[in-house]
Structures are given as C-alpha cells and as structure tokens.
Design an enzyme around this catalytic site. Structure first.
Site, PDB file in Angstrom:
ATOM      1  N   ASN A 107       0.853  -1.186   0.000  1.00  0.00           N
ATOM      2  CA  ASN A 107       0.000   0.000   0.000  1.00  0.00           C
ATOM      3  C   ASN A 107       0.888   1.234   0.000  1.00  0.00           C
ATOM      4  O   ASN A 107       2.011   1.202   0.516  1.00  0.00           O
ATOM      5  CB  ASN A 107      -0.898   0.019   1.253  1.00  0.00           C
ATOM      6  CG  ASN A 107      -1.819   1.229   1.285  1.00  0.00           C
ATOM      7  OD1 ASN A 107      -2.417   1.597   0.288  1.00  0.00           O
ATOM      8  ND2 ASN A 107      -1.907   1.863   2.448  1.00  0.00           N
ATOM      9  N   HIS A 109       0.865   5.097   1.356  1.00  0.00           N
ATOM     10  CA  HIS A 109       0.153   5.941   2.324  1.00  0.00           C
ATOM     11  C   HIS A 109       0.831   7.307   2.336  1.00  0.00           C
ATOM     12  O   HIS A 109       2.058   7.387   2.446  1.00  0.00           O
ATOM     13  CB  HIS A 109       0.208   5.297   3.721  1.00  0.00           C
ATOM     14  CG  HIS A 109      -0.484   6.098   4.764  1.00  0.00           C
ATOM     15  ND1 HIS A 109      -1.856   6.166   4.865  1.00  0.00           N
ATOM     16  CD2 HIS A 109       0.015   6.867   5.767  1.00  0.00           C
ATOM     17  CE1 HIS A 109      -2.167   6.965   5.886  1.00  0.00           C
ATOM     18  NE2 HIS A 109      -1.054   7.401   6.448  1.00  0.00           N
ATOM     19  N   ASP A 145      -2.345   0.729   8.094  1.00  0.00           N
ATOM     20  CA  ASP A 145      -1.145   1.539   7.796  1.00  0.00           C
ATOM     21  C   ASP A 145       0.007   1.200   8.735  1.00  0.00           C
ATOM     22  O   ASP A 145       0.703   2.092   9.222  1.00  0.00           O
ATOM     23  CB  ASP A 145      -1.500   3.031   7.916  1.00  0.00           C
ATOM     24  CG  ASP A 145      -2.591   3.427   6.945  1.00  0.00           C
ATOM     25  OD1 ASP A 145      -3.383   4.325   7.286  1.00  0.00           O
ATOM     26  OD2 ASP A 145      -2.664   2.811   5.863  1.00  0.00           O
TER      27      ASP A 145
HETATM   28  C1  GRF Z   1      -2.959   9.460  -3.004  1.00  0.00           C
HETATM   29  O1  GRF Z   1      -2.760  10.575  -2.174  1.00  0.00           O
HETATM   30  C2  GRF Z   1      -2.393   8.250  -2.308  1.00  0.00           C
HETATM   31  O2  GRF Z   1      -1.343   8.562  -1.424  1.00  0.00           O
HETATM   32  C3  GRF Z   1      -3.542   7.741  -1.526  1.00  0.00           C
HETATM   33  O3  GRF Z   1      -4.664   7.933  -2.401  1.00  0.00           O
HETATM   34  C4  GRF Z   1      -4.459   9.183  -3.099  1.00  0.00           C
HETATM   35  C5  GRF Z   1      -4.997   9.125  -4.500  1.00  0.00           C
HETATM   36  O4  GRF Z   1      -4.228   8.227  -5.218  1.00  0.00           O
HETATM   37  N1  GRF Z   1      -3.337   6.362  -1.187  1.00  0.00           N
HETATM   38  P1  GRF Z   1      -4.560   7.853  -6.784  1.00  0.00           P
HETATM   39  O5  GRF Z   1      -4.390   9.098  -7.621  1.00  0.00           O
HETATM   40  O6  GRF Z   1      -5.983   7.350  -6.850  1.00  0.00           O
HETATM   41  O7  GRF Z   1      -3.516   6.815  -7.085  1.00  0.00           O
END
Ligand code: GRF
Length: 202
Positions: A107, A109, A145
C-alpha cells in the site's frame, strides 16, 4: 513474471504510474485493476492501458464487510495475482482478508509512517507544524497503515502550504516511489527505498 493486481477507489494516478513502470525487463506485469467504486476514474485509464478491469462495489454489500471481501477475493483469485498493490484504495480490509495476502500486498500511504496513520495526513502534518512530510510504501498487515515500511519519499513543507498543495507535490513523488519499491519487491528485495536517492531508479 510476477502477476500484479492493483486495487483502486479513485483517479488511479498511482495505478497508472505502476502500470507504466512494468515494461521491458521489469519482473512484473499488471494483470487486473479492481475498483470498489464503479465511477472510479482509474477504471477508464486502466482500460486505455489495455489492462483488464473489474468492479466490486462495496455499496452492494451494506454492513456486510465479509461478503464484500469474499467477492473481492474471488474476483482477485480469478486473475491469480502474485502481488496485490493498493493504490488509492479507500476501504479498510479485515485481518481475514489481509492474512490471505500476507507478505505480498503493498500500500502507499501519504505520510512518513509511523506518523499519521489513517486519513487527512496532509492537514495533520501542517497542524503539527512539521518541517517535512512524505509518503510511505508498506506491506499490508492486519493493523491499518502499520506493516513494514519498504520505501519513503520526503518533501519539505513550505510556508503557505495547504493540504492540497502538499498532496499534489507529494503525488508526483508517490509516482516515483511506488514503482521503485514494486520493482525490488517483485524480485524479493525488501531493502527500503528512500527518495531522493543518488542512483537512478531502474
Ligand atoms: C494518493 O494521495 C495516495 O497517497 C492515496 O490515495 C491518493 C490518490 O491516489 N493512497 P490515486 O491518484 O488514486 O492513485
């Protein structure tokens, strides 16, 4: 060649970065993108990249997390993934589900774990008056997390930063970090990746 499933809930920019990195002599390839939200913008991006997509809408299983996860697991297994990457996936997974992918689910984070687990990480870093912020790629375990960190990228918090300016500056680093970690993880290399790094990312 490792088979990678990517789970999304929204725009899927991290999914795109991961998919675009899995080319040439990269030891992995994306085999499916699954979203819990049928309206996720990342689904169209995955289709445009020629990646199979699937939807497991959590709203079809109200108050029944086990049912949702059962369908999600069955859908995933249809693609025989070696590795599962959560990328902007916004559902909390139970221990029953994460245990099935122990040691092979990642994941990303948006915080410097172990700081700021959970939501609203950018606002919390600002409120705390931190000098720097960042993102972490970690193995997914039962606790939210909380798994072993496999990579981190750092940015300085600048005067006038808002949660939105932090999030957008961080997102481009996420798009470098996650592919760098996945490439190593796919060959069993768990040595943490820290950005910025001196050597070029392969
Ligand atoms: C990002 O900030 C990521 O860190 C979190 O979800 C947000 C959107 O990510 N996990 P994405 O553009 O959908 O990959």
């Amino acid at each position: 060649m490792k088979r990678v499933a990517i789970l999304i809930s929204g725009g899927g920019s991290n999914m795109v970065a991961l998919a675009n990195s899995m080319i040439g002599d990269h030891p992995a390839r994306p085999v499916v993108v699954i979203s819990n939200d049928p309206k996720a913008g990342g689904l169209a991006k995955a289709r445009n990249l020629g990646i199979a997509t699937a939807i497991v809408d959590h709203r079809e299983y109200p108050n029944d997390r086990n049912a949702f996860e059962g369908v999600l697991h069955a859908t995933l297994e249809g693609y025989k993934p070696d590795i599962v990457c959560l990328a902007g996936f916004m559902r909390i997974l139970t221990e029953g589900f994460t245990a099935r992918y122990e040691g092979r689910m990642l994941n990303i984070h948006p915080s410097l774990l172990p700081k700021y687990k959970g939501l609203h990480t950018h606002a919390r870093a600002l409120e705390a008056g931190d000098a720097e912020h960042g993102c972490s790629v970690h193995e997914v375990t039962a606790a939210l997390d909380d798994g072993p960190v496999l990579g981190q990228a750092r940015i300085a918090i600048e005067d006038g930063d808002t949660p939105d300016t932090l999030a957008s500056r961080l997102l481009s680093l996420e798009h470098q970090l996650y592919p760098a970690v996945l490439r190593r993880f796919a060959i069993g290399d768990r040595a943490p990746v820290y950005l910025p790094i001196s050597e070029p990312i392969p």
